[in-house]
Design a protein around this motif. Sequence first.
Motif, short mmCIF file in Angstrom:
data_model
loop_
_atom_site.label_atom_id
_atom_site.label_comp_id
_atom_site.label_asym_id
_atom_site.label_seq_id
_atom_site.Cartn_x
_atom_site.Cartn_y
_atom_site.Cartn_z
N PHE A 106 46.24 -35.70 -3.57
CA PHE A 106 47.26 -36.32 -2.73
C PHE A 106 46.93 -37.76 -2.35
CE2 PHE A 106 48.68 -31.97 -2.65
CZ PHE A 106 50.06 -32.13 -2.69
N ASN A 107 45.69 -38.15 -2.53
CA ASN A 107 45.38 -39.59 -2.48
C ASN A 107 45.99 -40.28 -3.69
OD1 ASN A 107 43.97 -39.56 -0.06
ND2 ASN A 107 41.97 -39.30 -1.02
N TRP A 108 45.91 -39.63 -4.85
CA TRP A 108 46.53 -40.19 -6.06
C TRP A 108 48.04 -40.33 -5.88
CZ3 TRP A 108 43.98 -36.50 -10.23
CH2 TRP A 108 42.62 -36.85 -10.38
N LEU A 109 48.65 -39.36 -5.19
CA LEU A 109 50.11 -39.32 -5.05
C LEU A 109 50.61 -40.00 -3.78
CD1 LEU A 109 50.75 -35.60 -6.08
CD2 LEU A 109 51.12 -37.63 -7.49
N HIS A 156 51.60 -42.77 -2.63
CA HIS A 156 52.77 -43.64 -2.56
C HIS A 156 54.00 -43.04 -3.26
CE1 HIS A 156 50.17 -46.66 -0.87
NE2 HIS A 156 49.39 -46.61 -1.93
N ASP A 157 53.86 -41.82 -3.75
CA ASP A 157 54.94 -41.23 -4.55
C ASP A 157 55.52 -39.95 -3.96
OD1 ASP A 157 54.75 -42.98 -7.07
OD2 ASP A 157 52.70 -42.30 -6.81
N ILE A 158 54.81 -39.30 -3.04
CA ILE A 158 55.19 -37.96 -2.62
C ILE A 158 56.40 -37.93 -1.69
CG2 ILE A 158 53.61 -37.79 -0.64
CD1 ILE A 158 54.18 -35.05 -3.26
N ALA A 159 56.48 -38.83 -0.73
CA ALA A 159 57.58 -38.81 0.24
C ALA A 159 58.91 -39.02 -0.47
CB ALA A 159 57.37 -39.87 1.31
N GLY A 160 59.86 -38.13 -0.21
CA GLY A 160 61.18 -38.25 -0.80
C GLY A 160 61.30 -37.74 -2.22
N SER A 161 60.23 -37.20 -2.78
CA SER A 161 60.25 -36.76 -4.18
C SER A 161 60.67 -35.30 -4.29
CB SER A 161 58.87 -36.94 -4.80
OG SER A 161 57.92 -36.10 -4.15
N SER A 162 61.16 -34.93 -5.47
CA SER A 162 61.41 -33.53 -5.79
C SER A 162 60.20 -32.99 -6.54
CB SER A 162 62.67 -33.39 -6.64
OG SER A 162 62.56 -34.15 -7.83
#
Length: 203
Positions: free
Chosen positions: A49-52, A54-60
Amino acid sequence: MKPAKGSQKKPGQPGFVRIISGQWRGRRLPVADVTGLRPTTDRVKETLFNWLMHDIAGSSVLDCFSGSGSLAFEALSRYASYACLIEKDLAQSKRLKALLSSLSASQAEVINTDCLRYLAQPAQRQYQIVLVDPPFRQQLAIACCQLLEQHGWLAEDALIYLETEKELSLAGIPANWRLIKESIAGQLAYRLWARQSAAGSSD
Protein backbone atom coordinates in the motif's frame (compact mmCIF):
# COMPACT_ATOMS: atom_id res chain seq x y z
CA MET A 1 -2.95 -21.51 7.79
CA LYS A 2 -0.12 -19.01 7.85
CA PRO A 3 -1.26 -16.25 10.22
CA ALA A 4 -0.52 -12.58 9.76
CA LYS A 5 2.33 -11.27 11.88
CA GLY A 6 1.10 -10.27 15.28
CA SER A 7 -2.16 -12.16 14.87
CA GLN A 8 -1.65 -14.05 18.15
CA LYS A 9 -3.30 -17.05 16.58
CA LYS A 10 -3.16 -20.37 18.43
CA PRO A 11 -3.55 -23.67 16.56
CA GLY A 12 -7.19 -24.48 15.88
CA GLN A 13 -8.39 -21.03 16.88
CA PRO A 14 -9.36 -18.00 14.80
CA GLY A 15 -6.82 -15.21 14.34
CA PHE A 16 -7.22 -11.73 12.98
CA VAL A 17 -5.86 -9.31 10.41
CA ARG A 18 -5.27 -5.67 11.19
CA ILE A 19 -6.20 -2.72 9.01
CA ILE A 20 -3.09 -0.56 8.86
CA SER A 21 -4.37 2.83 7.73
CA GLY A 22 -7.35 4.84 6.56
CA GLN A 23 -10.87 5.21 7.92
CA TRP A 24 -10.77 1.84 9.72
CA ARG A 25 -7.20 2.12 10.94
CA GLY A 26 -6.43 -0.26 13.79
CA ARG A 27 -9.53 -2.41 13.33
CA ARG A 28 -8.92 -6.11 13.78
CA LEU A 29 -10.91 -8.40 11.51
CA PRO A 30 -11.35 -12.05 12.55
CA VAL A 31 -9.90 -14.77 10.35
CA ALA A 32 -11.26 -18.32 10.50
CA ASP A 33 -8.93 -21.30 10.72
CA VAL A 34 -9.42 -22.53 7.16
CA THR A 35 -6.98 -24.88 5.43
CA GLY A 36 -4.91 -23.01 2.86
CA LEU A 37 -5.95 -19.55 4.04
CA ARG A 38 -2.79 -17.44 4.07
CA PRO A 39 -3.36 -13.77 4.94
CA THR A 40 -0.74 -11.35 3.64
CA THR A 41 1.54 -10.32 6.49
CA ASP A 42 1.42 -6.78 7.85
CA ARG A 43 4.94 -6.07 6.56
CA VAL A 44 4.12 -7.12 2.99
CA LYS A 45 0.75 -5.39 3.08
CA GLU A 46 2.31 -2.16 4.28
CA THR A 47 4.85 -2.28 1.44
CA LEU A 48 2.11 -2.93 -1.12
CA PHE A 49 0.00 0.00 0.00
CA ASN A 50 3.04 2.26 0.06
CA TRP A 51 3.45 1.31 -3.60
CA LEU A 52 -0.22 2.13 -4.24
CA MET A 53 -0.26 5.26 -2.08
CA HIS A 54 -1.13 7.67 -4.89
CA ASP A 55 -3.46 5.34 -6.78
CA ILE A 56 -5.80 3.69 -4.28
CA ALA A 57 -8.24 6.49 -3.38
CA GLY A 58 -11.17 6.56 -5.79
CA SER A 59 -10.08 3.39 -7.61
CA SER A 60 -12.08 0.28 -8.45
CA VAL A 61 -10.48 -2.83 -6.96
CA LEU A 62 -10.78 -6.52 -7.84
CA ASP A 63 -9.56 -8.99 -5.17
CA CYS A 64 -9.23 -12.22 -7.11
CA PHE A 65 -8.65 -14.82 -4.37
CA SER A 66 -9.96 -12.85 -1.46
CA GLY A 67 -9.47 -15.32 1.38
CA SER A 68 -9.36 -13.33 4.61
CA GLY A 69 -10.24 -10.15 2.69
CA SER A 70 -7.22 -8.41 4.19
CA LEU A 71 -6.12 -6.66 1.00
CA ALA A 72 -9.59 -5.60 -0.12
CA PHE A 73 -10.50 -4.24 3.31
CA GLU A 74 -7.27 -2.28 3.42
CA ALA A 75 -8.07 -0.80 0.00
CA LEU A 76 -11.57 0.16 1.11
CA SER A 77 -10.23 1.68 4.31
CA ARG A 78 -8.00 3.87 2.14
CA TYR A 79 -11.03 5.10 0.18
CA ALA A 80 -11.14 2.86 -2.86
CA SER A 81 -14.45 3.68 -4.55
CA TYR A 82 -15.48 0.05 -5.06
CA ALA A 83 -14.16 -3.45 -4.38
CA CYS A 84 -15.23 -6.84 -5.68
CA LEU A 85 -14.06 -9.79 -3.56
CA ILE A 86 -14.04 -13.19 -5.27
CA GLU A 87 -14.00 -16.11 -2.83
CA LYS A 88 -14.60 -19.76 -3.71
CA ASP A 89 -15.29 -21.08 -0.19
CA LEU A 90 -18.95 -20.55 0.70
CA ALA A 91 -18.46 -20.22 4.45
CA GLN A 92 -15.60 -17.77 4.00
CA SER A 93 -17.58 -15.69 1.52
CA LYS A 94 -20.37 -15.42 4.09
CA ARG A 95 -17.84 -14.22 6.67
CA LEU A 96 -16.59 -11.58 4.25
CA LYS A 97 -20.13 -10.34 3.65
CA ALA A 98 -20.71 -10.13 7.40
CA LEU A 99 -17.50 -8.13 7.87
CA LEU A 100 -18.48 -5.71 5.12
CA SER A 101 -21.84 -5.26 6.79
CA SER A 102 -20.21 -4.64 10.18
CA LEU A 103 -18.12 -1.86 8.60
CA SER A 104 -21.10 -0.44 6.67
CA ALA A 105 -19.05 -0.91 3.51
CA SER A 106 -21.80 -0.62 0.92
CA GLN A 107 -19.29 0.07 -1.88
CA ALA A 108 -18.17 -3.57 -2.01
CA GLU A 109 -19.54 -6.98 -2.90
CA VAL A 110 -18.50 -10.59 -2.40
CA ILE A 111 -18.91 -13.09 -5.22
CA ASN A 112 -18.87 -16.74 -4.14
CA THR A 113 -17.41 -18.57 -7.13
CA ASP A 114 -14.27 -20.08 -8.61
CA CYS A 115 -12.05 -17.17 -9.62
CA LEU A 116 -10.72 -18.58 -12.89
CA ARG A 117 -14.19 -19.59 -14.03
CA TYR A 118 -15.48 -16.11 -13.22
CA LEU A 119 -12.66 -14.38 -15.11
CA ALA A 120 -13.11 -16.62 -18.16
CA GLN A 121 -16.34 -14.79 -19.03
CA PRO A 122 -16.49 -11.38 -20.73
CA ALA A 123 -15.73 -8.62 -18.23
CA GLN A 124 -18.67 -7.01 -16.49
CA ARG A 125 -16.58 -3.99 -15.57
CA GLN A 126 -12.95 -2.88 -15.72
CA TYR A 127 -10.75 -2.42 -12.68
CA GLN A 128 -7.94 0.02 -11.98
CA ILE A 129 -6.31 -2.10 -9.26
CA VAL A 130 -6.31 -5.89 -9.22
CA LEU A 131 -5.04 -8.01 -6.32
CA VAL A 132 -3.87 -11.54 -7.19
CA ASP A 133 -2.84 -13.57 -4.13
CA PRO A 134 -3.85 -17.18 -4.84
CA PRO A 135 -3.04 -20.36 -2.91
CA PHE A 136 0.56 -21.25 -3.65
CA ARG A 137 1.70 -23.97 -6.04
CA GLN A 138 -1.67 -24.65 -7.64
CA GLN A 139 -0.97 -23.10 -11.07
CA LEU A 140 -3.50 -20.34 -10.42
CA ALA A 141 -1.46 -17.14 -10.55
CA ILE A 142 -0.37 -16.97 -14.19
CA ALA A 143 -3.68 -18.37 -15.44
CA CYS A 144 -5.48 -15.63 -13.51
CA CYS A 145 -3.26 -12.93 -15.02
CA GLN A 146 -3.87 -14.21 -18.54
CA LEU A 147 -7.64 -14.28 -18.07
CA LEU A 148 -7.66 -10.74 -16.69
CA GLU A 149 -5.99 -9.52 -19.87
CA GLN A 150 -7.79 -11.76 -22.37
CA HIS A 151 -11.34 -11.02 -21.21
CA GLY A 152 -11.13 -7.26 -20.69
CA TRP A 153 -11.17 -6.98 -16.89
CA LEU A 154 -8.40 -4.37 -16.75
CA ALA A 155 -8.61 -0.62 -17.16
CA GLU A 156 -6.15 0.74 -19.70
CA ASP A 157 -3.72 1.88 -16.99
CA ALA A 158 -4.46 -0.86 -14.45
CA LEU A 159 -2.05 -1.83 -11.69
CA ILE A 160 -1.84 -5.54 -10.87
CA TYR A 161 -0.43 -6.88 -7.59
CA LEU A 162 0.83 -10.46 -7.71
CA GLU A 163 1.88 -12.43 -4.60
CA THR A 164 3.29 -15.92 -5.26
CA GLU A 165 5.82 -18.50 -4.19
CA LYS A 166 9.21 -17.01 -5.03
CA GLU A 167 10.23 -19.81 -7.42
CA LEU A 168 7.23 -19.30 -9.73
CA SER A 169 8.19 -18.70 -13.37
CA LEU A 170 6.77 -15.47 -14.78
CA ALA A 171 7.03 -16.60 -18.39
CA GLY A 172 3.28 -16.43 -18.96
CA ILE A 173 2.71 -12.87 -17.75
CA PRO A 174 0.96 -10.80 -20.47
CA ALA A 175 3.49 -9.10 -22.73
CA ASN A 176 1.98 -5.64 -22.24
CA TRP A 177 2.48 -5.68 -18.44
CA ARG A 178 5.51 -3.81 -17.13
CA LEU A 179 7.06 -4.78 -13.80
CA ILE A 180 7.44 -1.65 -11.68
CA LYS A 181 7.97 -2.95 -8.12
CA GLU A 182 9.28 -6.21 -6.74
CA SER A 183 10.38 -7.67 -3.42
CA ILE A 184 11.06 -11.03 -1.75
CA ALA A 185 10.04 -11.93 1.81
CA GLY A 186 11.04 -15.42 2.89
CA GLN A 187 9.44 -17.95 0.57
CA LEU A 188 7.17 -15.48 -1.22
CA ALA A 189 7.64 -12.91 -3.94
CA TYR A 190 5.39 -9.91 -4.38
CA ARG A 191 5.31 -7.68 -7.42
CA LEU A 192 3.42 -4.76 -8.88
CA TRP A 193 2.78 -4.60 -12.62
CA ALA A 194 1.52 -1.70 -14.71
CA ARG A 195 -0.62 -2.53 -17.71
CA GLN A 196 0.14 -0.79 -20.98
CA SER A 197 -2.31 -0.50 -23.85
CA ALA A 198 -1.63 -2.68 -26.86
CA ALA A 199 -0.40 0.37 -28.78
CA GLY A 200 1.97 1.39 -26.02
CA SER A 201 3.40 -2.09 -25.46
CA SER A 202 5.17 -2.23 -28.82
CA ASP A 203 7.67 0.49 -27.88
